[in-house]
Scaffold this motif. Structure first.
Motif, PDB file in Angstrom:
ATOM      1  N   SER A 168     -18.850  33.744  -6.592  1.00 51.10           N
ATOM      2  CA  SER A 168     -19.301  33.144  -7.849  1.00 51.10           C
ATOM      3  C   SER A 168     -18.538  33.697  -9.046  1.00 51.10           C
ATOM      4  CB  SER A 168     -20.803  33.389  -8.021  1.00 51.10           C
ATOM      5  OG  SER A 168     -21.085  34.784  -8.003  1.00 51.10           O
ATOM      6  N   GLU A 223     -25.075  28.536  -6.216  1.00 53.69           N
ATOM      7  CA  GLU A 223     -26.024  28.413  -7.327  1.00 53.69           C
ATOM      8  C   GLU A 223     -25.707  29.330  -8.503  1.00 53.69           C
ATOM      9  OE1 GLU A 223     -30.005  27.384  -4.769  1.00 53.69           O
ATOM     10  OE2 GLU A 223     -28.836  29.184  -4.366  1.00 53.69           O
ATOM     11  N   LYS A 224     -24.855  30.329  -8.296  1.00 56.35           N
ATOM     12  CA  LYS A 224     -24.461  31.213  -9.387  1.00 56.35           C
ATOM     13  C   LYS A 224     -23.103  30.851  -9.979  1.00 56.35           C
ATOM     14  CE  LYS A 224     -27.105  35.285  -7.965  1.00 56.35           C
ATOM     15  NZ  LYS A 224     -27.049  36.724  -7.619  1.00 56.35           N
ATOM     16  N   CYS A 225     -22.480  29.807  -9.467  1.00 59.94           N
ATOM     17  CA  CYS A 225     -21.167  29.392  -9.973  1.00 59.94           C
ATOM     18  C   CYS A 225     -21.329  28.580 -11.254  1.00 59.94           C
ATOM     19  CB  CYS A 225     -20.419  28.564  -8.921  1.00 59.94           C
ATOM     20  SG  CYS A 225     -20.061  29.459  -7.386  1.00 59.94           S
ATOM     21  N   SER A 226     -20.273  28.549 -12.036  1.00 56.06           N
ATOM     22  CA  SER A 226     -20.239  27.669 -13.205  1.00 56.06           C
ATOM     23  C   SER A 226     -20.103  26.226 -12.728  1.00 56.06           C
ATOM     24  CB  SER A 226     -19.075  28.058 -14.116  1.00 56.06           C
ATOM     25  OG  SER A 226     -18.932  27.139 -15.165  1.00 56.06           O
ATOM     26  N   SER A 258     -16.071  31.502 -12.919  1.00 53.10           N
ATOM     27  CA  SER A 258     -16.577  31.801 -14.260  1.00 53.10           C
ATOM     28  C   SER A 258     -15.921  30.880 -15.278  1.00 53.10           C
ATOM     29  CB  SER A 258     -16.302  33.263 -14.612  1.00 53.10           C
ATOM     30  OG  SER A 258     -14.912  33.523 -14.633  1.00 53.10           O
ATOM     31  N   ASP A 284     -21.975  31.762  -2.854  1.00 52.02           N
ATOM     32  CA  ASP A 284     -23.175  31.622  -3.682  1.00 52.02           C
ATOM     33  C   ASP A 284     -22.956  30.487  -4.677  1.00 52.02           C
ATOM     34  OD1 ASP A 284     -25.584  31.931  -4.854  1.00 52.02           O
ATOM     35  OD2 ASP A 284     -25.236  33.937  -5.650  1.00 52.02           O
TER      36      ASP A 284
END
Length: 727
Positions: free
Chosen positions: A185, A240-243, A189, A238
């Motif tokens: 993730s 769901e935590k990626c931009s 960013s 992951d």
């Protein structure tokens, strides 16, 4: 912590340059590293030396005691090193077992993902010569712009276990010939943008030194050196935590080049399969051809680890009932990851080897070797004395007169877990129908007092509808669930028990005796024409099927009662179980949860037990000027309540640094220079008022930083408040 500066600077003396340089080096002491200043004074030293001459033993006795102490210290160091080596051996086997269980639990999903990649890659087909040399892919059909995507549901709240899972998945796909790149993730960013993602892919696929974000480089690499024969896999651990904007842009770019570079995208999601809908754009979602995969839950992986480490032959190491309850509570109340449970287990294992001298025998339990005897050098006189002083030995009234039976006791201890673990697994098989976890059953069956047998009997529970004590018992839930099982479920339970109890002939015979009753139940069901479904509400209480089912349920409950009473012997009920069982739950709790403020308080108050200096350890808790300033201040603070007067605190601190006898000696000093120098050599000058104030302020500041006091307020500028009290 603040240093305790010397009482006075050393007087000048006629020495050589080398001595002056060494003295200057000694005085150049860095702060925060000075823990103690030894007390000086030639008179007191001389007095101590004279007393030691009078009370000292004869040279022969002293020499003998020194030799004995040296031998004991050498033996202690040898056994400590040996316990550390045995710990490494035992833990390496436990860790290998856990890694194998983790890979086996995901093997079916990993194989399914690989089969899906192979089928999708074959459906794409090889490119023609014109398509291969084309500089930019011209896509004629909308389906050619889609990316084959695998949505892997991990069902974890934390990513600690998922990182290891996707790492194993990448290694598995690489071993099958796939080109694999893994992005986290952090690579997605908003600061780095899609260029950071492309550079990360090129560094993993093409060359580690690539610093250009150009997808054409990836396409050129894929068409060279036979790379096009294998699929390209990109793993995002992951999602769901990626931009969302960066990930959507990367998907659009890769979909445009899908003909040149057939990319397979594996996206890890922890909450639900439709999680990408919340972060990706609509255009990016249209480019995905998704397939769903689901990993095993953390609770299922935990049960598999428990079964492999504690219920099957592994290392011999185990934990007590209280330790198991604490580890379960920590697992459920904290992050609930297998990684944290394995870390807790390793800490417990390490503490067991550091606290129990007889833990070195676990090497023989682990490797299945012959247990040590007196001739091996491990069972020394001190070791034998410690073995027969264990609580489990004294409780069973085993004395040294039966020391020749020690190998037999150890052999029984080595064989003991097998019947107990088989009974636990039988209870677990029955508990699966009520969705019970092995962790709960494991913790309850470790109870040395067997409360589940005292509170109820299995036959009474089956015949009683009222709530009795022990209603939260998982074994009680298993026994009550037997009434709701269908004939097919009972038949499946008997088959699993038959395979589990193959090594225990007594239990296996009782299980085999249930098969005729099971056939009667099945025959009654066929005659009645009633399907095999869970029995919730009986329509005809006097029917043949109901009578057969009730009789069968009573027989099964009787077998469970027999297993519980005859073979359910937890490890804490066996003599010498301290060799392989860790029981100190307080040590484990302090290691995991920690109490830094309490540790700071105890260290400040009991510093003489840590430093072991001559001046402080002999005087006990008496305050001396050579002690650390922070320890002096905090010890003086124990005389006050929750509020401390700064002036009184400072005066008490000053009294410790400048004793009354030193003040009297200052007044009686002569005025001659030679005598001043002589007195200065014998007694150092006391610190100045400014030095004492500076040391006082620094020590108070350190106590504030440690969270032990609160600084003065505007309303009461002359008082500080204690915010932590030692127990």
């Amino acid at each position: 912590m603040a240093p305790s500066t010397t009482v006075a600077d050393p007087p000048p003396s006629p020495t050589t340059d080398s001595f002056n340089s060494s003295a200057a080096a000694e005085n150049d002491i860095r702060p925060f590293f000075v823990l103690h200043n030894a007390s000086s004074g030639s008179k007191s030293t001389a007095t101590v030396k004279s007393k030691r001459r009078i009370d000292s033993p004869s040279p022969k006795i002293a020499k003998k005691s020194e030799v004995e102490s040296a031998e004991e210290e050498e033996d202690g160091q040898f056994f400590s090193t040996l316990r550390l080596k045995v710990f490494e051996t035992v833990w390496s086997k436990i860790d290998k077992t856990i890694q194998d269980v983790r890979r086996d639990s995901h093997s079916k999903v990993f194989s399914g993902i690989h089969d899906w990649i192979c089928e999708s890659f074959e459906s794409i087909g090889p490119l023609s010569l014109s398509e291969a040399v084309r500089s930019y892919p011209v896509l004629s059909q909308p389906s050619s712009k889609q990316l084959f995507t695998a949505l892997v549901l991990t069902r974890n709240l934390e990513m600690v276990d998922d990182l290891l899972t996707f790492e194993d998945l990448g290694l598995h796909l690489k071993s099958q010939g796939c080109h694999v790149a893994k992005l986290s993730s952090m690579d997605f960013s908003a600061k780095n943008g899609v260029g950071g993602c492309l550079r990360g892919l090129l560094r993993q696929f093409v060359m580690p030194t690539v610093d250009v974000a150009d997808v054409t480089i990836l396409a050129s690499w894929y068409r060279e050196d036979g790379n096009h024969k294998n699929p390209v896999v990109i793993i995002v651990d992951d999602t769901e935590k990626c931009s969302g904007s960066v990930l959507s842009e990367l998907i659009l770019i890769l979909s445009e080049w899908a003909v040149k570079v057939p990319v397979f995208l594996i996206m890890g999601v922890s909450t639900a399969h439709d999680a990408p809908r919340k972060i990706l754009s609509a255009n990016a979602l249209q480019r995905l051809c998704a397939t769903k995969f689901t990993l095993s839950s953390p609770a299922e992986r935990m049960d598999a680890v428990l079964e492999a480490v504690f219920l099957k032959p592994c290392s011999g190491f185990t934990v007590s009932h209280k330790v198991a309850l604490f580890m379960r509570s920590y697992f459920l109340c904290q992050d609930g990851t297998l990684t944290s449970f394995v870390r807790n287990l390793k800490i417990a294992c390490l503490q067991h080897f550091s606290l129990e001298p007889l833990s070195i025998m676990l090497e023989h339990f682990c490797q299945g070797n012959q247990l040590p005897g007196e001739g091996t050098g491990l069972l020394t006189e001190a070791t034998m004395k410690h073995a027969f002083d264990l609580p489990s030995v004294t409780r069973n009234k085993i004395t040294r007169s039966t020391c020749e039976m020690l190998p037999q006791f150890l052999l029984d201890l080595q064989r003991m877990p097998n019947p107990w673990s088989i009974v636990v697994l039988c209870i677990y098989e029955a508990g699966k129908f009520d969705k019970l976890r092995l962790l709960d059953i494991f913790c309850e069956t470790l109870d040395p007092e067997a409360r589940y047998l005292k509170y109820f009997s299995p036959s009474a529970i089956l015949n009683s509808q009222s709530n009795v004590s022990g209603r939260n018992s998982v074994i009680r839930r298993v026994l009550r669930k037997l009434r709701d099982l269908s004939p097919a479920q009972l038949s499946s339970l008997l088959k699993s028990w038959e395979s589990l109890t193959a090594e225990l002939s007594e239990i296996n015979e009782k299980v085999m005796e249930l098969h005729p009753f099971m056939r009667n139940v099945e025959a009654a069901g066929q005659r009645q024409g009633i399907p095999s479904s869970p029995k919730k509400h009986a329509s005809r209480s006097n029917s043949k099927l109901e009578k057969e089912l009730k009789a069968m349920t009573d027989k099964v409950s009787a077998v469970i009662e027999f297993m519980l009473r005859e073979y359910m012997k937890p490890v804490e009920t066996v003599p010498f179980h301290e060799i392989l069982c860790f029981k100190n739950v307080d040590k484990l709790q302090s290691a995991l949860l920690g109490d830094p403020r309490g540790r700071i308080q105890s260290d400040l108050l009991e510093f003489h037990n840590i430093l072991h200096c001559m001046c402080c350890s002999q005087r006990g808790t008496t305050l001396l000027p050579s002690m650390h300033d922070t320890s002096i201040l905090y010890t003086l603070a124990q005389e006050h309540a929750d509020v401390i007067n700064l002036h009184d605190w400072y005066q008490a601190f000053k009294t410790i640094l400048i004793p009354r006898n030193s003040k009297a000696k200052l007044k009686s000093k002569t005025t001659s220079k030679s005598k001043k120098r002589k007195d200065r050599c014998e007694e150092p000058e006391p610190p100045s008022e400014a030095s004492i104030q500076a040391r006082f302020c620094r020590a108070v500041m350190e106590l504030q930083i440690a969270g032990l006091i609160r600084m003065p307020s505007k309303r009461r500028p002359d008082f500080v408040q204690r915010v932590a009290f030692s127990s």
